[in-house]
Design a protein around this motif. Structure first.
Motif, PDB file in Angstrom:
ATOM      1  N   ALA A 152       0.828  -1.207   0.000  1.00  0.00           N
ATOM      2  CA  ALA A 152       0.000   0.000   0.000  1.00  0.00           C
ATOM      3  C   ALA A 152       0.865   1.261   0.000  1.00  0.00           C
ATOM      4  O   ALA A 152       0.599   2.218  -0.735  1.00  0.00           O
ATOM      5  CB  ALA A 152      -0.935  -0.001   1.204  1.00  0.00           C
ATOM      6  N   LEU A 153       1.904   1.263   0.831  1.00  0.00           N
ATOM      7  CA  LEU A 153       2.785   2.426   0.886  1.00  0.00           C
ATOM      8  C   LEU A 153       3.557   2.584  -0.422  1.00  0.00           C
ATOM      9  O   LEU A 153       3.786   3.700  -0.886  1.00  0.00           O
ATOM     10  CB  LEU A 153       3.756   2.295   2.062  1.00  0.00           C
ATOM     11  CG  LEU A 153       3.130   2.408   3.454  1.00  0.00           C
ATOM     12  CD1 LEU A 153       4.143   2.081   4.531  1.00  0.00           C
ATOM     13  CD2 LEU A 153       2.564   3.809   3.676  1.00  0.00           C
ATOM     14  N   GLY A 154       3.958   1.466  -1.012  1.00  0.00           N
ATOM     15  CA  GLY A 154       4.648   1.535  -2.299  1.00  0.00           C
ATOM     16  C   GLY A 154       3.758   2.100  -3.391  1.00  0.00           C
ATOM     17  O   GLY A 154       4.185   2.924  -4.202  1.00  0.00           O
ATOM     18  N   THR A 155       2.498   1.663  -3.394  1.00  0.00           N
ATOM     19  CA  THR A 155       1.531   2.183  -4.366  1.00  0.00           C
ATOM     20  C   THR A 155       1.320   3.676  -4.181  1.00  0.00           C
ATOM     21  O   THR A 155       1.288   4.449  -5.143  1.00  0.00           O
ATOM     22  CB  THR A 155       0.183   1.453  -4.209  1.00  0.00           C
ATOM     23  OG1 THR A 155       0.365   0.062  -4.430  1.00  0.00           O
ATOM     24  CG2 THR A 155      -0.837   1.985  -5.202  1.00  0.00           C
ATOM     25  N   SER A 156       1.184   4.085  -2.917  1.00  0.00           N
ATOM     26  CA  SER A 156       0.989   5.507  -2.623  1.00  0.00           C
ATOM     27  C   SER A 156       2.187   6.328  -3.058  1.00  0.00           C
ATOM     28  O   SER A 156       2.042   7.384  -3.684  1.00  0.00           O
ATOM     29  CB  SER A 156       0.739   5.692  -1.118  1.00  0.00           C
ATOM     30  OG  SER A 156       0.568   7.051  -0.794  1.00  0.00           O
ATOM     31  N   ALA A 157       3.388   5.834  -2.732  1.00  0.00           N
ATOM     32  CA  ALA A 157       4.608   6.556  -3.112  1.00  0.00           C
ATOM     33  C   ALA A 157       4.737   6.642  -4.627  1.00  0.00           C
ATOM     34  O   ALA A 157       5.062   7.694  -5.184  1.00  0.00           O
ATOM     35  CB  ALA A 157       5.829   5.875  -2.510  1.00  0.00           C
ATOM     36  N   GLY A 158       4.466   5.520  -5.312  1.00  0.00           N
ATOM     37  CA  GLY A 158       4.572   5.518  -6.773  1.00  0.00           C
ATOM     38  C   GLY A 158       3.599   6.485  -7.425  1.00  0.00           C
ATOM     39  O   GLY A 158       3.963   7.222  -8.345  1.00  0.00           O
ATOM     40  N   SER A 159       2.358   6.485  -6.941  1.00  0.00           N
ATOM     41  CA  SER A 159       1.356   7.400  -7.490  1.00  0.00           C
ATOM     42  C   SER A 159       1.744   8.854  -7.252  1.00  0.00           C
ATOM     43  O   SER A 159       1.610   9.703  -8.132  1.00  0.00           O
ATOM     44  CB  SER A 159      -0.018   7.124  -6.863  1.00  0.00           C
ATOM     45  OG  SER A 159      -0.465   5.833  -7.183  1.00  0.00           O
ATOM     46  N   PHE A 160       2.236   9.131  -6.042  1.00  0.00           N
ATOM     47  CA  PHE A 160       2.619  10.504  -5.699  1.00  0.00           C
ATOM     48  C   PHE A 160       3.774  10.974  -6.570  1.00  0.00           C
ATOM     49  O   PHE A 160       3.767  12.101  -7.080  1.00  0.00           O
ATOM     50  CB  PHE A 160       2.991  10.575  -4.218  1.00  0.00           C
ATOM     51  CG  PHE A 160       3.176  11.981  -3.717  1.00  0.00           C
ATOM     52  CD1 PHE A 160       2.091  12.722  -3.275  1.00  0.00           C
ATOM     53  CD2 PHE A 160       4.427  12.565  -3.692  1.00  0.00           C
ATOM     54  CE1 PHE A 160       2.253  14.032  -2.824  1.00  0.00           C
ATOM     55  CE2 PHE A 160       4.602  13.861  -3.238  1.00  0.00           C
ATOM     56  CZ  PHE A 160       3.509  14.592  -2.799  1.00  0.00           C
ATOM     57  N   ILE A 161       4.774  10.109  -6.756  1.00  0.00           N
ATOM     58  CA  ILE A 161       5.933  10.459  -7.582  1.00  0.00           C
ATOM     59  C   ILE A 161       5.501  10.723  -9.021  1.00  0.00           C
ATOM     60  O   ILE A 161       5.947  11.674  -9.658  1.00  0.00           O
ATOM     61  CB  ILE A 161       6.983   9.335  -7.514  1.00  0.00           C
ATOM     62  CG1 ILE A 161       7.616   9.311  -6.123  1.00  0.00           C
ATOM     63  CG2 ILE A 161       8.052   9.517  -8.578  1.00  0.00           C
ATOM     64  CD1 ILE A 161       8.504   8.109  -5.870  1.00  0.00           C
ATOM     65  N   ARG A 162       4.597   9.865  -9.539  1.00  0.00           N
ATOM     66  CA  ARG A 162       4.106  10.072 -10.907  1.00  0.00           C
ATOM     67  C   ARG A 162       3.363  11.391 -11.037  1.00  0.00           C
ATOM     68  O   ARG A 162       3.551  12.137 -12.000  1.00  0.00           O
ATOM     69  CB  ARG A 162       3.195   8.913 -11.304  1.00  0.00           C
ATOM     70  CG  ARG A 162       2.540   9.085 -12.671  1.00  0.00           C
ATOM     71  CD  ARG A 162       1.671   7.873 -13.016  1.00  0.00           C
ATOM     72  NE  ARG A 162       0.693   7.596 -11.995  1.00  0.00           N
ATOM     73  CZ  ARG A 162      -0.470   8.256 -11.865  1.00  0.00           C
ATOM     74  NH1 ARG A 162      -0.766   9.244 -12.706  1.00  0.00           N
ATOM     75  NH2 ARG A 162      -1.322   7.941 -10.922  1.00  0.00           N
ATOM     76  N   GLN A 163       2.515  11.712 -10.050  1.00  0.00           N
ATOM     77  CA  GLN A 163       1.741  12.952 -10.090  1.00  0.00           C
ATOM     78  C   GLN A 163       2.637  14.185 -10.073  1.00  0.00           C
ATOM     79  O   GLN A 163       2.278  15.225 -10.616  1.00  0.00           O
ATOM     80  CB  GLN A 163       0.773  12.988  -8.904  1.00  0.00           C
ATOM     81  CG  GLN A 163      -0.364  11.992  -9.017  1.00  0.00           C
ATOM     82  CD  GLN A 163      -1.129  11.823  -7.712  1.00  0.00           C
ATOM     83  OE1 GLN A 163      -0.875  12.533  -6.732  1.00  0.00           O
ATOM     84  NE2 GLN A 163      -2.041  10.874  -7.670  1.00  0.00           N
ATOM     85  N   GLN A 164       3.803  14.080  -9.447  1.00  0.00           N
ATOM     86  CA  GLN A 164       4.724  15.211  -9.397  1.00  0.00           C
ATOM     87  C   GLN A 164       5.579  15.323 -10.652  1.00  0.00           C
ATOM     88  O   GLN A 164       6.381  16.244 -10.785  1.00  0.00           O
ATOM     89  CB  GLN A 164       5.630  15.101  -8.165  1.00  0.00           C
ATOM     90  CG  GLN A 164       4.894  15.172  -6.849  1.00  0.00           C
ATOM     91  CD  GLN A 164       4.002  16.396  -6.747  1.00  0.00           C
ATOM     92  OE1 GLN A 164       4.407  17.498  -7.081  1.00  0.00           O
ATOM     93  NE2 GLN A 164       2.777  16.206  -6.281  1.00  0.00           N
ATOM     94  N   GLY A 165       5.419  14.375 -11.581  1.00  0.00           N
ATOM     95  CA  GLY A 165       6.159  14.450 -12.835  1.00  0.00           C
ATOM     96  C   GLY A 165       7.592  13.973 -12.732  1.00  0.00           C
ATOM     97  O   GLY A 165       8.432  14.317 -13.575  1.00  0.00           O
ATOM     98  N   VAL A 166       7.906  13.158 -11.724  1.00  0.00           N
ATOM     99  CA  VAL A 166       9.262  12.634 -11.553  1.00  0.00           C
ATOM    100  C   VAL A 166       9.434  11.403 -12.434  1.00  0.00           C
ATOM    101  O   VAL A 166       8.598  10.502 -12.430  1.00  0.00           O
ATOM    102  CB  VAL A 166       9.524  12.251 -10.080  1.00  0.00           C
ATOM    103  CG1 VAL A 166      10.900  11.604  -9.926  1.00  0.00           C
ATOM    104  CG2 VAL A 166       9.408  13.478  -9.185  1.00  0.00           C
ATOM    105  N   LEU A 167      10.533  11.369 -13.211  1.00  0.00           N
ATOM    106  CA  LEU A 167      10.861  10.180 -13.983  1.00  0.00           C
ATOM    107  C   LEU A 167      11.579   9.211 -13.044  1.00  0.00           C
ATOM    108  O   LEU A 167      12.693   9.474 -12.594  1.00  0.00           O
ATOM    109  CB  LEU A 167      11.755  10.539 -15.175  1.00  0.00           C
ATOM    110  CG  LEU A 167      11.131  11.482 -16.203  1.00  0.00           C
ATOM    111  CD1 LEU A 167      12.115  11.785 -17.334  1.00  0.00           C
ATOM    112  CD2 LEU A 167       9.848  10.880 -16.777  1.00  0.00           C
TER     113      LEU A 167
END
Length: 246
Positions: free
Chosen positions: A48-63
């Protein structure tokens, strides 16, 4: 200005994420102590934390560089990070600043293309200020000045037509034309009571290079469908300032 909530959000998500070790399994305790967490499914929590972190990173436009991310995750969890908290903060601020600058530059290009196309539409007039507008109904009642208090209905949109805000779901709003964006201060007095128009507002007559945090990007051009419902009398203005008129 860097959005401090973005920085806090990134830190919070990643901070929580590193609390899960890659060796965690269902029911495993990090300190070996029995307690209320005995038998807890850490695997699901980590996912769950990995999913949250991944989604957040994607939303911020981080490659995402997966290897670097995993390296940082493991070193941070082990307490052996090769980078300080201050350096982490600086990197985040630098990225967010560059991201904001890139978005602002792109908004200028989008706005310029949008306003250029609008200027060619039938009935659209360009004011000396740079405001573009098209009057659908001029109205026939009282005409406000740039310092008037008015009742308005409006629909605010981005250049692509996406709705930003609207008063159409409720009562008309009361506002001072000195307390709104310059595009309104200039555009609304072109109507009389009952009039309707579309205002095509360049960014320098809207929210400028800083935008409106959380709502409008920097340098964004906007469009407004406006209806002048009425102009407040001096007596109504006084009642409004006293909170007795809505």
């Amino acid at each position: 200005m860097i959005n401090r909530f973005v920085l806090l959000g990134m830190a919070a998500v990643l901070g929580a994420f590193v609390a899960c070790t890659d060796k965690s399994t269902s029911g495993e305790q990090g300190d070996g102590k029995a307690g209320s967490l005995e038998g807890y499914d850490y695997g699901k929590l980590c996912y769950a934390l990995g999913t949250s972190a991944g989604s957040f990173i994607r939303q911020q436009g981080v490659l995402l560089d997966e290897q670097q991310f995993i390296n940082g995750l493991k070193e941070g969890y082990a307490g052996k990070a090769s980078i300080t908290d201050e350096e982490i903060k600086q990197l985040m601020q630098e990225f967010m600043g560059l991201k904001q600058q890139a978005e602002s530059e792109e908004q200028l290009k989008v706005g310029a293309r949008f306003l250029d196309s609008v200027s060619k539409l039938e009935g659209v007039i360009r004011d000396s200020s740079g405001l573009l507008y098209r009057i659908h109904e001029p109205g026939s009642g009282e005409q406000p000045v740039d310092s008037s208090f008015v009742r308005m209905h409006y629909v605010a949109k981005f250049a692509n037509g996406e709705v930003l805000d609207s008063s159409r779901t409720g009562e008309p709003v009361i506002l001072s034309l000195l307390g709104v964006i310059r595009g309104w201060t200039i555009g609304v007095p072109k109507l009389k009571t009952g009039g309707k128009a579309t205002l095509y507002v360049p960014s320098d007559l809207a929210y400028g290079p800083h935008g409106r945090p959380g709502a409008v990007p920097g340098n964004a051009a906007l469009q407004f469908e406006v209806e002048l419902v009425g102009v407040l009398t001096p007596e109504e203005v006084e009642l409004y300032k006293q909170g007795k008129l809505r």
